[in-house]
Scaffold this active site. Structure first.
Site, PDB file in Angstrom:
ATOM      1  N   GLU A  41      17.700  29.883  28.989  1.00  0.00           N
ATOM      2  CA  GLU A  41      18.115  31.218  28.560  1.00  0.00           C
ATOM      3  C   GLU A  41      19.119  31.120  27.410  1.00  0.00           C
ATOM      4  O   GLU A  41      20.046  30.311  27.436  1.00  0.00           O
ATOM      5  CB  GLU A  41      18.753  31.936  29.750  1.00  0.00           C
ATOM      6  CG  GLU A  41      19.342  33.295  29.450  1.00  0.00           C
ATOM      7  CD  GLU A  41      20.008  33.925  30.665  1.00  0.00           C
ATOM      8  OE1 GLU A  41      20.233  35.152  30.640  1.00  0.00           O
ATOM      9  OE2 GLU A  41      20.301  33.201  31.641  1.00  0.00           O
ATOM     10  N   LYS A  66      14.671  40.245  28.976  1.00  0.00           N
ATOM     11  CA  LYS A  66      15.246  40.227  30.325  1.00  0.00           C
ATOM     12  C   LYS A  66      15.279  41.631  30.910  1.00  0.00           C
ATOM     13  O   LYS A  66      15.671  42.592  30.236  1.00  0.00           O
ATOM     14  CB  LYS A  66      16.645  39.620  30.276  1.00  0.00           C
ATOM     15  CG  LYS A  66      17.240  39.252  31.624  1.00  0.00           C
ATOM     16  CD  LYS A  66      18.511  38.439  31.437  1.00  0.00           C
ATOM     17  CE  LYS A  66      19.116  37.961  32.744  1.00  0.00           C
ATOM     18  NZ  LYS A  66      20.311  37.109  32.512  1.00  0.00           N
ATOM     19  N   TYR A 107      28.154  41.230  37.624  1.00  0.00           N
ATOM     20  CA  TYR A 107      29.047  40.827  38.697  1.00  0.00           C
ATOM     21  C   TYR A 107      29.652  39.453  38.384  1.00  0.00           C
ATOM     22  O   TYR A 107      29.195  38.741  37.497  1.00  0.00           O
ATOM     23  CB  TYR A 107      28.292  40.780  40.036  1.00  0.00           C
ATOM     24  CG  TYR A 107      27.084  39.861  40.032  1.00  0.00           C
ATOM     25  CD1 TYR A 107      27.215  38.506  40.320  1.00  0.00           C
ATOM     26  CD2 TYR A 107      25.813  40.341  39.726  1.00  0.00           C
ATOM     27  CE1 TYR A 107      26.116  37.663  40.308  1.00  0.00           C
ATOM     28  CE2 TYR A 107      24.713  39.501  39.710  1.00  0.00           C
ATOM     29  CZ  TYR A 107      24.863  38.168  40.008  1.00  0.00           C
ATOM     30  OH  TYR A 107      23.787  37.324  39.985  1.00  0.00           O
ATOM     31  N   CYS A 119      16.257  34.166  34.015  1.00  0.00           N
ATOM     32  CA  CYS A 119      17.348  33.984  34.978  1.00  0.00           C
ATOM     33  C   CYS A 119      17.341  35.033  36.087  1.00  0.00           C
ATOM     34  O   CYS A 119      16.588  34.938  37.042  1.00  0.00           O
ATOM     35  CB  CYS A 119      18.685  33.934  34.258  1.00  0.00           C
ATOM     36  SG  CYS A 119      19.979  33.087  35.233  1.00  0.00           S
ATOM     37  N   SER A 141      22.119  29.304  34.759  1.00  0.00           N
ATOM     38  CA  SER A 141      22.689  29.578  36.069  1.00  0.00           C
ATOM     39  C   SER A 141      23.816  28.591  36.341  1.00  0.00           C
ATOM     40  O   SER A 141      23.578  27.390  36.457  1.00  0.00           O
ATOM     41  CB  SER A 141      21.604  29.439  37.151  1.00  0.00           C
ATOM     42  OG  SER A 141      22.139  29.637  38.436  1.00  0.00           O
ATOM     43  N   LYS A 168      23.938  26.124  45.617  1.00  0.00           N
ATOM     44  CA  LYS A 168      23.168  27.025  44.758  1.00  0.00           C
ATOM     45  C   LYS A 168      21.803  26.443  44.391  1.00  0.00           C
ATOM     46  O   LYS A 168      20.841  27.194  44.174  1.00  0.00           O
ATOM     47  CB  LYS A 168      23.966  27.318  43.490  1.00  0.00           C
ATOM     48  CG  LYS A 168      23.560  28.605  42.804  1.00  0.00           C
ATOM     49  CD  LYS A 168      24.550  28.962  41.717  1.00  0.00           C
ATOM     50  CE  LYS A 168      24.204  30.269  41.050  1.00  0.00           C
ATOM     51  NZ  LYS A 168      25.147  30.589  39.958  1.00  0.00           N
ATOM     52  N   LEU A 183      51.255  12.474  36.491  1.00  0.00           N
ATOM     53  CA  LEU A 183      50.807  11.743  37.683  1.00  0.00           C
ATOM     54  C   LEU A 183      52.001  11.578  38.613  1.00  0.00           C
ATOM     55  O   LEU A 183      52.990  10.923  38.262  1.00  0.00           O
ATOM     56  CB  LEU A 183      50.252  10.381  37.274  1.00  0.00           C
ATOM     57  CG  LEU A 183      49.393   9.649  38.304  1.00  0.00           C
ATOM     58  CD1 LEU A 183      48.147  10.447  38.643  1.00  0.00           C
ATOM     59  CD2 LEU A 183      48.990   8.266  37.775  1.00  0.00           C
ATOM     60  N   SER A 184      51.903  12.193  39.800  1.00  0.00           N
ATOM     61  CA  SER A 184      53.058  12.251  40.701  1.00  0.00           C
ATOM     62  C   SER A 184      52.966  11.316  41.889  1.00  0.00           C
ATOM     63  O   SER A 184      53.965  11.082  42.565  1.00  0.00           O
ATOM     64  CB  SER A 184      53.203  13.685  41.221  1.00  0.00           C
ATOM     65  OG  SER A 184      52.107  14.016  42.065  1.00  0.00           O
ATOM     66  N   GLY A 185      51.763  10.822  42.172  1.00  0.00           N
ATOM     67  CA  GLY A 185      51.554  10.090  43.413  1.00  0.00           C
ATOM     68  C   GLY A 185      51.015  10.967  44.514  1.00  0.00           C
ATOM     69  O   GLY A 185      50.731  10.500  45.615  1.00  0.00           O
ATOM     70  N   ASP A 243      46.620  15.826  44.480  1.00  0.00           N
ATOM     71  CA  ASP A 243      46.022  16.678  43.449  1.00  0.00           C
ATOM     72  C   ASP A 243      45.948  15.959  42.104  1.00  0.00           C
ATOM     73  O   ASP A 243      44.889  15.916  41.465  1.00  0.00           O
ATOM     74  CB  ASP A 243      46.821  17.976  43.304  1.00  0.00           C
ATOM     75  CG  ASP A 243      46.751  18.846  44.540  1.00  0.00           C
ATOM     76  OD1 ASP A 243      45.684  18.892  45.174  1.00  0.00           O
ATOM     77  OD2 ASP A 243      47.757  19.481  44.872  1.00  0.00           O
ATOM     78  N   ASN A 275      62.337  25.038  40.364  1.00  0.00           N
ATOM     79  CA  ASN A 275      61.462  25.432  39.253  1.00  0.00           C
ATOM     80  C   ASN A 275      61.897  24.795  37.940  1.00  0.00           C
ATOM     81  O   ASN A 275      61.065  24.485  37.082  1.00  0.00           O
ATOM     82  CB  ASN A 275      61.455  26.958  39.116  1.00  0.00           C
ATOM     83  CG  ASN A 275      60.630  27.631  40.196  1.00  0.00           C
ATOM     84  OD1 ASN A 275      59.787  26.999  40.821  1.00  0.00           O
ATOM     85  ND2 ASN A 275      60.881  28.899  40.423  1.00  0.00           N
TER      86      ASN A 275
END
Length: 573
Positions: free
Chosen positions: A41, A116, A122, A156, A193, A199, A312-314, A317, A394
């Protein structure tokens, strides 16, 4: 007739470059004996082109690119025909004034052969801003192999008409049903898509249903590659006339996930004569990992970055983001910056250094204690004392964010943000601090999913995928020391995330229910969530909206990601 499924990775807006990409795929297809090439598409534009579609100069340029493609076919591949996704001017004066269309390009020229019908608005989609809906089905008659083939063409969303399978569908026509009277030989669906967990199986179920309804094979061609926050996984496939995916013994037969590929499939008058090469579906964790790797690789490449930087913190994440970045770009093009404070544990520093060594990352250290003291000195007169509590925590994060941005600016690197979806949902993150960056790699991944994906990466099952992507194939990658460590921002002595938040095993199901499943607080309470906890989480989520509005773009891998698929007001009750 021999069809080539061209699973392409276009660059949004690069009409000339995408035209060359289509021509290169056509050469590959011709070498495999193809008669007709199918591209995704809007393949000439890349999906989604968004407001680039509003530029008249680009609409005009599109015609010139299609003319050049036809001239190249005439010169090199006169027997080949190519289906190209394009934006066709509708002739209407007000917006929307385009059709999401498909052109048949041949040596003799090009013409529009499909438009189409169903235009999604959405989640991340906004097609009614640009496109008009077509009013009837599209059938292409093509002479090949001594016979006339009747090809039904859909784009699609036109295939997504089975509410019982997908949970919802757009109001409007049923483009599959409208082809029943046309007695087509094949149904072709050209798609863009985006990736979503589970999916691939849903797309195949929709295609099977269409094949059964129309009593003909269905050929599904999907875009591949990352475009901004969206990742397209390809995984194109063919379904035979009985509704089974083409292959021996019922094995799924399809193109690869998250890779460019051009493969041919041959059909005769009685049905499929040969199946595509078999590319077994990866497990869900592998699909997810490959999608994230592809998203980072393409975001960097398409935005002009050759290297990336992350803090890089250890913690788990930043460890996962480092692994994804190394797989996407190679460890030699990933730089990690460690920024310990007086509250950083020795174990975290050792874990970060060990991970950088396993991945082959460039790694530097910048102590921030002296910077913290300088800020305390500067702020004491106006605060009648040094910053304390949350302000002090912070401030540490903002010092680190400033250092990361300075290094990334100086070295021309893409800064990767390492926060996860759970933190972003409840605001457990710092504006202008750990939220700094050009891309939030795991911003659509809940904390519990981060742990699950890291456990898979460290398992023997991930070995083949790791080796293919250039990562060490044996032994632990993230490392048990990182995976077993209780989550902590390490911004004060002995701090744990659970001091401020419910355990992630409790928090994440609540967030998923509210964000993905649109459950109300009352429904969450009725399902067993304590009322006080439900209200606390909802309050945290509402209050963090202004932070999310200022967050970097994130890679969408779930049903409802923060960003273009989440359109909540900030000032609201």
């Amino acid at each position: 007739m021999r069809l080539a499924l061209a699973q392409l990775n276009p660059l949004v807006g690069d009409l000339a470059g995408n035209g060359e990409l289509i021509l290169a795929a056509s050469r590959q297809a011709a070498a495999q004996g193809a008669d007709l090439v199918l591209t995704p598409e809007l393949s000439l534009w890349g999906y989604p082109p968004r407001d680039l579609l509003l530029r008249p100069s680009l609409i005009a340029k599109q015609g010139a690119v299609l003319n050049q493609l036809a001239a190249s076919l005439a010169q090199e591949l006169p027997q080949l025909a190519v289906l190209v996704g394009m934006a066709e001017p509708s002739g209407a004066a007000p917006l929307p004034n385009l059709f999401n269309a498909v052109a048949l390009v041949e040596a003799s020229g090009w013409r529009v052969v499909a438009r189409k019908r169903l235009l999604p608005t959405y989640d991340v989609f906004d097609e009614q801003r640009y496109f008009c809906a077509a009013t009837g089905p599209s059938v292409l008659e093509l002479e090949r192999g001594g016979r006339t083939w009747r090809l039904g063409l859909t784009i699609c969303e036109d295939l997504w008409v089975e509410e019982e399978l997908q949970g919802h569908r757009l109001a409007g026509a049923d483009p599959v049903a409208e082809l029943l009277s046309s007695r087509i030989d094949l149904l072709l669906n050209l798609s863009a898509s985006p990736f979503g967990q589970a999916k691939v199986a849903l797309r195949q179920s929709l295609a099977r249903r269409a094949a059964s309804r129309l009593a003909c094979p269905v050929v599904y061609v999907n875009q591949v590659g990352g475009n901004d926050e969206l990742v397209f996984d390809g995984a194109s496939f063919v379904v035979d006339a009985s509704g089974g995916v083409c292959a021996g013994s019922g094995v799924v037969s399809q193109l690869a996930s998250c890779k460019e590929q051009v493969s041919c499939w041959e059909v005769n008058g009685a049905g499929p004569a040969a199946s595509l090469p078999v590319a077994p579906l990866p497990t869900e964790n592998e699909q997810l990992f490959r999608a994230l790797v592809l998203g980072v690789a393409d975001y960097a490449r398409k935005c002009g970055f050759s290297s990336v930087l992350l803090g890089l913190s250890g913690g788990i994440d930043s460890a996962l983001v480092a692994v994804i970045a190394a797989a996407a770009l190679g460890g030699e093009r990933v730089q990690a910056l460690m920024m310990p404070s007086p509250w950083s544990s020795d174990g975290s520093l050792r874990d970060a250094q060990a991970l950088a060594g396993r991945l082959g990352l460039g790694c530097c250290t910048a102590e921030i204690a002296a910077l913290m003291a300088s800020f305390d000195t500067a702020l004491t007169p106006m605060l009648a004392g040094p910053p304390s509590g949350l302000s002090a925590e912070n401030l540490q994060s903002r010092i680190r964010g400033t250092l990361l941005m300075a290094v990334a600016n100086q070295q021309g690197q893409l800064l990767l943000s390492t926060g996860n979806k759970s933190e972003l949902a409840v605001g457990y993150c710092t504006l202008y601090g750990d939220m700094n960056g050009g891309l939030a790699v795991i911003g659509d991944l809940y904390k519990t999913s981060v742990f699950e994906l890291c456990a898979w990466l460290d398992s023997t099952a991930a070995g083949p995928c790791r080796r293919e992507l250039g990562l060490p194939g044996e032994g632990e990658l993230v490392g048990r020391a990182i995976r077993d460590k209780p989550p902590s921002a390490e911004l004060r002595p002995d701090q744990l995330d659970s001091d401020s938040l419910p355990d992630y095993a409790v928090l994440d199901p609540i967030l998923k229910g509210y964000i993905e499943e649109l459950a109300s607080p009352e429904q969450l309470i009725a399902s067993g969530t304590p009322a006080e906890l439900a209200e606390r989480v909802m309050q945290l989520l509402r209050r963090a909206e202004f932070k999310r509005r200022q967050a970097p773009p994130l890679l969408k891998i779930g049903d409802r990601a923060f960003g273009s698929g989440w359109r909540m007001p900030i000032a609201a009750r």
